[in-house]
Design an enzyme around this catalytic site. Structure first.
Site, PDB file in Angstrom:
ATOM      1  N   GLU A  48     -15.500   7.210   0.165  1.00  0.00           N
ATOM      2  CA  GLU A  48     -15.725   6.583   1.269  1.00  0.00           C
ATOM      3  C   GLU A  48     -15.506   5.001   1.213  1.00  0.00           C
ATOM      4  O   GLU A  48     -16.082   4.286   0.603  1.00  0.00           O
ATOM      5  CB  GLU A  48     -16.752   7.234   1.973  1.00  0.00           C
ATOM      6  CG  GLU A  48     -16.786   8.546   2.151  1.00  0.00           C
ATOM      7  CD  GLU A  48     -18.057   9.032   3.167  1.00  0.00           C
ATOM      8  OE1 GLU A  48     -18.817   8.233   3.387  1.00  0.00           O
ATOM      9  OE2 GLU A  48     -18.222  10.460   3.147  1.00  0.00           O
ATOM     10  N   ARG A  69       8.769   5.174   8.922  1.00  0.00           N
ATOM     11  CA  ARG A  69       9.938   5.591   8.886  1.00  0.00           C
ATOM     12  C   ARG A  69       9.846   7.280   9.584  1.00  0.00           C
ATOM     13  O   ARG A  69      10.706   7.887   9.655  1.00  0.00           O
ATOM     14  CB  ARG A  69      10.239   5.764   7.359  1.00  0.00           C
ATOM     15  CG  ARG A  69      11.063   4.639   6.969  1.00  0.00           C
ATOM     16  CD  ARG A  69      11.074   4.747   5.366  1.00  0.00           C
ATOM     17  NE  ARG A  69       9.784   4.529   4.840  1.00  0.00           N
ATOM     18  CZ  ARG A  69       9.933   4.626   3.465  1.00  0.00           C
ATOM     19  NH1 ARG A  69      10.740   4.629   2.490  1.00  0.00           N
ATOM     20  NH2 ARG A  69       8.547   4.317   2.824  1.00  0.00           N
ATOM     21  N   LYS A  71      27.324   5.926   3.945  1.00  0.00           N
ATOM     22  CA  LYS A  71      26.942   7.022   2.786  1.00  0.00           C
ATOM     23  C   LYS A  71      26.230   7.931   3.717  1.00  0.00           C
ATOM     24  O   LYS A  71      26.141   8.308   4.759  1.00  0.00           O
ATOM     25  CB  LYS A  71      25.726   6.128   2.034  1.00  0.00           C
ATOM     26  CG  LYS A  71      24.288   5.667   2.875  1.00  0.00           C
ATOM     27  CD  LYS A  71      23.201   5.247   2.125  1.00  0.00           C
ATOM     28  CE  LYS A  71      22.195   4.737   3.045  1.00  0.00           C
ATOM     29  NZ  LYS A  71      21.626   5.555   3.901  1.00  0.00           N
ATOM     30  N   ASP A 104      18.743  -5.352   4.749  1.00  0.00           N
ATOM     31  CA  ASP A 104      17.952  -4.029   4.933  1.00  0.00           C
ATOM     32  C   ASP A 104      16.460  -4.368   5.425  1.00  0.00           C
ATOM     33  O   ASP A 104      16.078  -5.607   5.288  1.00  0.00           O
ATOM     34  CB  ASP A 104      17.849  -3.069   3.932  1.00  0.00           C
ATOM     35  CG  ASP A 104      18.009  -1.733   4.381  1.00  0.00           C
ATOM     36  OD1 ASP A 104      17.523  -1.470   5.664  1.00  0.00           O
ATOM     37  OD2 ASP A 104      18.165  -0.676   3.697  1.00  0.00           O
TER      38      ASP A 104
END
Length: 318
Positions: free
Chosen positions: A43, A100, A196, A222
């Site tokens: 923890e 994402r 792609k 990117d």
């Protein structure tokens, strides 16, 4: 609301201590006295060793690997500050993990970036400061203000100083076209796009290149580089059809799994990244150059503190 006369205090979790120290140094301050450790069962333990009552508190913590530990550190530190009566708490997240997972791509998918936004808000944060979110709509997942910084001006300045000729800015996929176009606008250069497909997660196959890159110096742009499959396969394809030199740049160097070996073995001449995520020694290869985001975060924090515009940071760079 924070009164302008309240004291500004900067604290850091364990994810990116060096960047936190650099940001504090740029502000002419020292990091606040705190310690983040673990109990014997794993923890997370947090000790804030100075008063923060009424202060304008900034907690610097990238939620990079180990993602879950670093996220919990941020949540627990925020909760500790709230319970210690901090005047305002800003979560400074140079890299926002789980970004994402921002939408459902198939049935029963979670939207984890929204869940993380809820956790940060519930822990007591009054504001979030981040850079180059993977999807801009993540700002709308928060019910508190989000200041979204851009890494492009830092990267652009580096390439302007290189004084390259015959430059083409390349998007490694369709989703990064807007980012590549913004980058190209700074350099007054044309863009190209790598088309792609992804047969499965973290696997990319180049299908086609849209644009003229023969005998050009290309810059692949990117927001993050994870396993480096997309960026290296794109670079190899560009080289095969006549690119002169291949550069790559990204804000967030996640660099997981086979990323380093792929970059090392690729045709990329140089990869430029920002230090939103710290690189371990085994990732500091000759091909990778790291630029610092500390000055822009320091300036943004100062502007938030004084209630000045953060967006003007980028207006002046255009």
């Amino acid at each position: 609301m924070r009164n302008l006369g309240s004291e500004i205090k900067v604290f850091a979790g364990n994810s990116n201590k060096e960047l936190a120290k650099e940001i504090a140094l740029c502000m002419g301050k020292e990091l606040g006295d705190s310690a983040v450790g673990v109990f014997s069962d794993g923890e997370i333990s947090v000790d804030i060793n100075e008063t923060v009552r009424g202060a304008d508190v900034y907690i610097i913590q990238s939620t990079c690997e180990p993602v879950n530990n670093n996220l919990m550190e941020l949540l627990i530190m925020t909760d500790a500050m709230k319970r210690a009566s901090a005047g305002r708490i800003t979560a400074v997240m140079p890299y926002y993990g789980y970004a994402r997972q921002d939408r459902k791509t198939k049935a029963r998918d979670p939207i984890t970036s929204k869940l993380v936004a809820n956790l940060i808000t519930s822990s007591g944060a009054n504001r979030v400061l981040s850079m180059d979110l993977h999807a801009s709509q993540i700002q709308g997942y928060f019910d508190i203000p989000v200041d979204h910084l851009l890494g492009v001006p830092i990267l652009v300045k580096y390439f302007i100083d290189l004084n390259l000729k015959d430059v083409v800015v390349v998007s490694p996929d369709i989703g990064s076209v807007t980012r590549a176009r913004n980058f190209a606008n700074y350099l007054e250069a044309p863009i190209a796009i790598v088309d792609k497909r992804r047969p499965k997660a973290n696997v990319a196959e180049v299908m086609n290149v849209i644009g003229d890159i023969k005998d050009k110096n290309v810059i692949l742009v990117d927001d993050m580089i994870d396993t480096a499959g997309t960026i290296t396969s794109s670079a190899n394809s560009l080289k095969e059809i006549g690119a002169k030199k291949v550069y790559a740049c990204a804000t967030h160097p996640v660099l997981s799994g086979p990323a380093i070996s792929r970059i090392q073995d690729s045709v990329i001449d140089e990869m430029v990244v920002l230090n939103t995520i710290p690189l371990t020694k085994n990732k500091m290869i000759e091909k990778i150059r790291v630029l610092s985001v500390a000055p822009i975060f320091a300036e943004a924090i100062s502007r938030i503190y004084t209630n000045d515009s953060v967006s003007k940071l980028f207006d002046s760079n255009r």
